[in-house]
Design a protein around this motif. Structure first.
Motif, PDB file in Angstrom:
ATOM      1  N   UNK A 209     143.510 -97.835  29.466  1.00  0.00           N
ATOM      2  CA  UNK A 209     142.717 -97.606  30.668  1.00  0.00           C
ATOM      3  C   UNK A 209     143.043 -96.227  31.280  1.00  0.00           C
ATOM      4  N   UNK A 210     144.307 -95.891  31.322  1.00  0.00           N
ATOM      5  CA  UNK A 210     144.689 -94.583  31.885  1.00  0.00           C
ATOM      6  C   UNK A 210     144.174 -93.443  31.027  1.00  0.00           C
ATOM      7  N   UNK A 211     144.187 -93.632  29.707  1.00  0.00           N
ATOM      8  CA  UNK A 211     143.702 -92.584  28.813  1.00  0.00           C
ATOM      9  C   UNK A 211     142.208 -92.352  29.009  1.00  0.00           C
ATOM     10  N   UNK A 212     141.432 -93.458  29.160  1.00  0.00           N
ATOM     11  CA  UNK A 212     139.994 -93.313  29.370  1.00  0.00           C
ATOM     12  C   UNK A 212     139.690 -92.621  30.690  1.00  0.00           C
ATOM     13  N   UNK A 213     140.409 -93.017  31.735  1.00  0.00           N
ATOM     14  CA  UNK A 213     140.164 -92.381  33.037  1.00  0.00           C
ATOM     15  C   UNK A 213     140.536 -90.894  33.014  1.00  0.00           C
ATOM     16  N   UNK A 214     141.590 -90.558  32.288  1.00  0.00           N
ATOM     17  CA  UNK A 214     141.993 -89.149  32.200  1.00  0.00           C
ATOM     18  C   UNK A 214     140.928 -88.313  31.489  1.00  0.00           C
ATOM     19  N   UNK A 215     140.358 -88.897  30.412  1.00  0.00           N
ATOM     20  CA  UNK A 215     139.311 -88.172  29.672  1.00  0.00           C
ATOM     21  C   UNK A 215     138.059 -88.013  30.519  1.00  0.00           C
ATOM     22  N   UNK A 216     137.693 -89.093  31.265  1.00  0.00           N
ATOM     23  CA  UNK A 216     136.511 -88.995  32.123  1.00  0.00           C
ATOM     24  C   UNK A 216     136.705 -87.983  33.244  1.00  0.00           C
ATOM     25  N   UNK A 217     137.898 -87.921  33.738  1.00  0.00           N
ATOM     26  CA  UNK A 217     138.153 -87.055  34.906  1.00  0.00           C
ATOM     27  C   UNK A 217     138.294 -85.595  34.515  1.00  0.00           C
ATOM     28  N   UNK A 218     139.017 -85.311  33.391  1.00  0.00           N
ATOM     29  CA  UNK A 218     139.344 -83.927  33.034  1.00  0.00           C
ATOM     30  C   UNK A 218     138.575 -83.413  31.833  1.00  0.00           C
ATOM     31  N   UNK A 219     137.977 -84.281  31.068  1.00  0.00           N
ATOM     32  CA  UNK A 219     137.301 -83.817  29.848  1.00  0.00           C
ATOM     33  C   UNK A 219     136.109 -82.946  30.132  1.00  0.00           C
ATOM     34  N   UNK A 220     135.268 -83.344  31.112  1.00  0.00           N
ATOM     35  CA  UNK A 220     134.076 -82.559  31.441  1.00  0.00           C
ATOM     36  C   UNK A 220     134.439 -81.182  31.961  1.00  0.00           C
ATOM     37  N   UNK A 221     135.491 -81.134  32.780  1.00  0.00           N
ATOM     38  CA  UNK A 221     135.896 -79.832  33.321  1.00  0.00           C
ATOM     39  C   UNK A 221     136.355 -78.885  32.240  1.00  0.00           C
ATOM     40  N   UNK A 222     137.034 -79.469  31.222  1.00  0.00           N
ATOM     41  CA  UNK A 222     137.501 -78.620  30.132  1.00  0.00           C
ATOM     42  C   UNK A 222     136.341 -78.053  29.336  1.00  0.00           C
ATOM     43  N   UNK A 223     135.330 -78.942  29.078  1.00  0.00           N
ATOM     44  CA  UNK A 223     134.172 -78.462  28.322  1.00  0.00           C
ATOM     45  C   UNK A 223     133.421 -77.380  29.072  1.00  0.00           C
ATOM     46  N   UNK A 224     133.259 -77.604  30.380  1.00  0.00           N
ATOM     47  CA  UNK A 224     132.529 -76.608  31.172  1.00  0.00           C
ATOM     48  C   UNK A 224     133.263 -75.278  31.206  1.00  0.00           C
ATOM     49  N   UNK A 225     134.583 -75.343  31.384  1.00  0.00           N
ATOM     50  CA  UNK A 225     135.343 -74.095  31.480  1.00  0.00           C
ATOM     51  C   UNK A 225     135.309 -73.341  30.158  1.00  0.00           C
ATOM     52  N   UNK A 226     135.366 -74.089  29.038  1.00  0.00           N
ATOM     53  CA  UNK A 226     135.314 -73.406  27.744  1.00  0.00           C
ATOM     54  C   UNK A 226     133.967 -72.759  27.516  1.00  0.00           C
ATOM     55  N   UNK A 227     132.881 -73.468  27.941  1.00  0.00           N
ATOM     56  CA  UNK A 227     131.549 -72.877  27.783  1.00  0.00           C
ATOM     57  C   UNK A 227     131.376 -71.650  28.658  1.00  0.00           C
ATOM     58  N   UNK A 228     131.891 -71.733  29.889  1.00  0.00           N
ATOM     59  CA  UNK A 228     131.724 -70.595  30.794  1.00  0.00           C
ATOM     60  C   UNK A 228     132.486 -69.387  30.302  1.00  0.00           C
TER      61      UNK A 228
END
Length: 635
Positions: A209-228
């Motif tokens: 559960x903690x792993x899923x919440x961590x991915x939901x919380x920080x995964x999108x930000x990582x993708x956006x920052x890499x694209x930017x």
């Protein structure tokens, strides 16, 4: 029991003195002034002279020195407290007389301090006796005895409940659970409690559960920052600026070559332009001073306003005024950060670590309590004091003038004898040949004694040097007189006997100087150090030179200390002969890391007589203290 306690000014006026067991304190105090205060070695506030231990304290505000002396076999724990108490009371009582800072007022002043000193001495002695002896703590008094036995028993694989709860609470706060956790059909073993509503979850489900919440919380930000980052950095196409060609074209092919010069496929290293080699020392045979300047300084001084141009005028003004002392006395706290940086800087420039610490401590003692001017910064004040101390250390107590000493030996119709010693591979034979060339240029005849009967090829090396030096100074140019000659007896012989025969041969043949070459040996080799001490004791040379490398840092201190100690321990004379001077070799290989010169001079108080800077006979320099210190302080 104290031998003496004296208070005097830095100008040399004795203000007050207490005579205890000792009849006179002149000899020990003069040794302290000569060896410590004048040589900038006040790092540890203690000094040993014969059977006495001297402790001292400097008052830089009023230019006073407080010195106490006692037998070094005694352990007096109250001495430090006594010096502090006497310093405080004497300064407060006679502040008016001392603040005038004139020799006449100090001479006319009456410093009746005997009764006050005896009272402070009695209080210090009583305070040391009153101190209760330290007793060993019992087990009943320790914290471990107060804990119950059950709390100290832990089963394998099981964590204490309190620690598990604390970790769980920290994890829940860190992740920030906002959604209530769903119930699950969990295994009853190893259950944990949720942070919000107390729902029990198994350990595996909680991790998932903690792993899923961590991915939901920080995964999108990582993708956006890499694209930017990819989109923000466009690729540069083409040249930034076209090359401007000359109007008339290029006459030579070399003009079109914009690549860096290479040697055997590797970039060619450019030599510094400021290394001035002696191309013939001339009739006077004078040595040039050592030049430690670098080409980097010229580039830095040509455009000093470049980094500050980006800053505003107002910011530069406030930056200039930042860190002003403002007419206050310096304290340890003010200088601590600056001294730490200075110490690290000295160690980076190849100064031995212990000596760098002692130098900074000496500067702190020298500046503590000193009142600075309004427009003075702590950094500039400490740096200037350290620079003055380093120059003072490099300037020897006794200057070695070989030419004057050789002429004095000529008047007594005897040869001047110089012995070279050192560890293996530092360049003793090569620098002996350089010094021979320098002596020949000054018109003195030289006999080289091959006393290295251990190393293979040592005699052949000196024979080659002798042949080349004879070619540079043939007998025809000196009225048929042989200016340089080699005295050798082969290998496996006694070095002390060969040196004695060489000196006798030089006296009979009229040679001016005898240069004795010895075998290289490590400072821990007792048999070889005994043989070296025997050679020096039997032949009593006029000058004993230690040849050391400029490449080493801490090792230079160890070599010099152990060579001096071995010469003293293995000598058969009542007053053993120690090292008189230093030859610093391979100085051209270190750029501005010249700390070995400071380390060697500081540890022995012996001067650096010659500095080797190359591979030719004329690459010999005399040490310039200010140039070495300038290279050492360069950032």
């Amino acid at each position: 029991m104290l031998d003496f306690f004296t208070i005097f000014s830095k100008g040399g006026l004795v203000l007050w003195c207490f005579q205890g067991v000792s009849d006179s304190c002149t000899g020990p105090v003069n040794a302290l002034i000569r060896s410590v205060l004048l040589q900038e070695r006040g790092g540890n506030n203690s000094f040993t002279h014969e059977a006495l231990t001297l402790k001292y304290k400097l008052d830089n505000q009023f230019e006073l020195v407080f010195v106490v002396g006692f037998q070094k076999i005694l352990t007096l724990t109250y001495v430090d407290k006594l010096i502090d108490d006497v310093h405080r009371l004497f300064r407060d009582k006679y502040r008016t007389e001392i603040q005038q800072q004139s020799a006449l007022s100090l001479l006319n002043g009456t410093f009746d301090f005997q009764n006050d000193f005896l009272r402070l001495l009695r209080e210090a002695e009583e305070s040391s006796k009153v101190r209760a002896p330290t007793t060993m703590k019992k087990f009943e008094d320790s914290e471990k005895a107060k804990k119950p036995v059950r709390s100290m028993i832990e089963t394998r694989g099981e964590k204490p409940k309190e620690k598990a709860k604390n970790k769980k609470n920290k994890g829940s706060k860190k992740e920030g659970f906002d959604v209530p956790l769903a119930t699950s059909k969990a295994v009853p073993a190893e259950k944990s409690v949720g942070a919000d509503n107390g729902v029990e979850l198994s350990k595996e489900e909680l991790i998932r559960r903690k792993r899923e919440e961590f991915i939901q919380k920080h995964g999108k930000g990582i993708d956006k920052s890499s694209k930017s980052t990819k989109s923000d950095a466009p690729k540069e196409k083409g040249k930034k600026a076209p090359r401007v060609w000359a109007l008339g074209g290029c006459a030579n092919k070399e003009d079109l070559d914009y690549s860096s010069p290479t040697t055997n496929g590797a970039p060619e290293a450019s030599l510094p332009e400021d290394i001035n080699l002696i191309r013939g020392t001339g009739p006077g045979g004078q040595l040039q001073d050592l030049d430690c300047s670098s080409s980097d300084d010229e580039g830095a001084t040509q455009n000093p306003t470049k980094p500050s141009a980006a800053k505003g005028t107002l910011g530069g003004m406030f930056g200039m005024l930042k860190g002003l002392v403002g007419s206050k006395s310096l304290s340890r706290e003010d200088m601590e950060s600056v001294l730490d940086k200075m110490r690290d800087h000295l160690i980076a420039k190849n100064v031995a670590a212990d000596i760098a610490v002692q130098l900074c401590e000496s500067v702190a003692n020298k500046l503590e309590g000193k009142v600075m001017g309004t427009f003075s910064t702590v950094t500039s004040t400490v740096k200037q004091a350290l620079q003055e101390s380093l120059v003072q250390i490099l300037q020897p107590q006794r200057r070695v003038d070989m030419l004057r000493d050789i002429m004095d030996a000529q008047r007594h119709q005897r040869p001047y004898v110089v012995t070279f010693c050192g560890v293996n591979g530092v360049g003793k034979s090569t620098n002996l040949a350089k010094i021979s060339f320098w002596l020949l240029e000054n018109g003195f005849s030289v006999l080289i004694a091959a006393c290295d009967t251990f190393r293979a090829g040592a005699v052949e090396q000196l024979r080659t040097h002798t042949r080349r030096l004879s070619t540079l100074h043939p007998p025809e140019n000196h009225g048929g007189r042989t200016m340089v000659q080699l005295f050798e007896k082969g290998y496996g012989k006694d070095a002390a006997g060969i040196a004695m025969e060489a000196i006798a041969f030089a006296r009979n043949q009229g040679f001016d100087v005898v240069l004795v070459d010895t075998a290289g040996r490590m400072q821990d080799n007792a048999p070889l150090m005994t043989a070296l001490a025997k050679l020096i004791t039997v032949n009593t040379p006029d000058l004993v030179l230690f040849v050391g490398e400029a490449l080493v840092g801490n090792e230079a201190v160890d070599q010099l200390v152990k060579f001096n100690r071995a010469l003293a321990d293995h000598s058969m004379a009542q007053t053993p002969r120690l090292i008189d001077g230093i030859v610093l070799t391979k100085f051209d290989t270190i750029d501005d890391k010249v700390g070995a010169a400071i380390s060697m001079t500081y540890i022995t108080s012996k001067p650096i007589v010659f500095v080797g800077t190359g591979q030719t006979y004329c690459d010999l320099r005399s040490l310039n203290a200010k140039a070495v210190v300038a290279a050492l302080m360069k950032a």
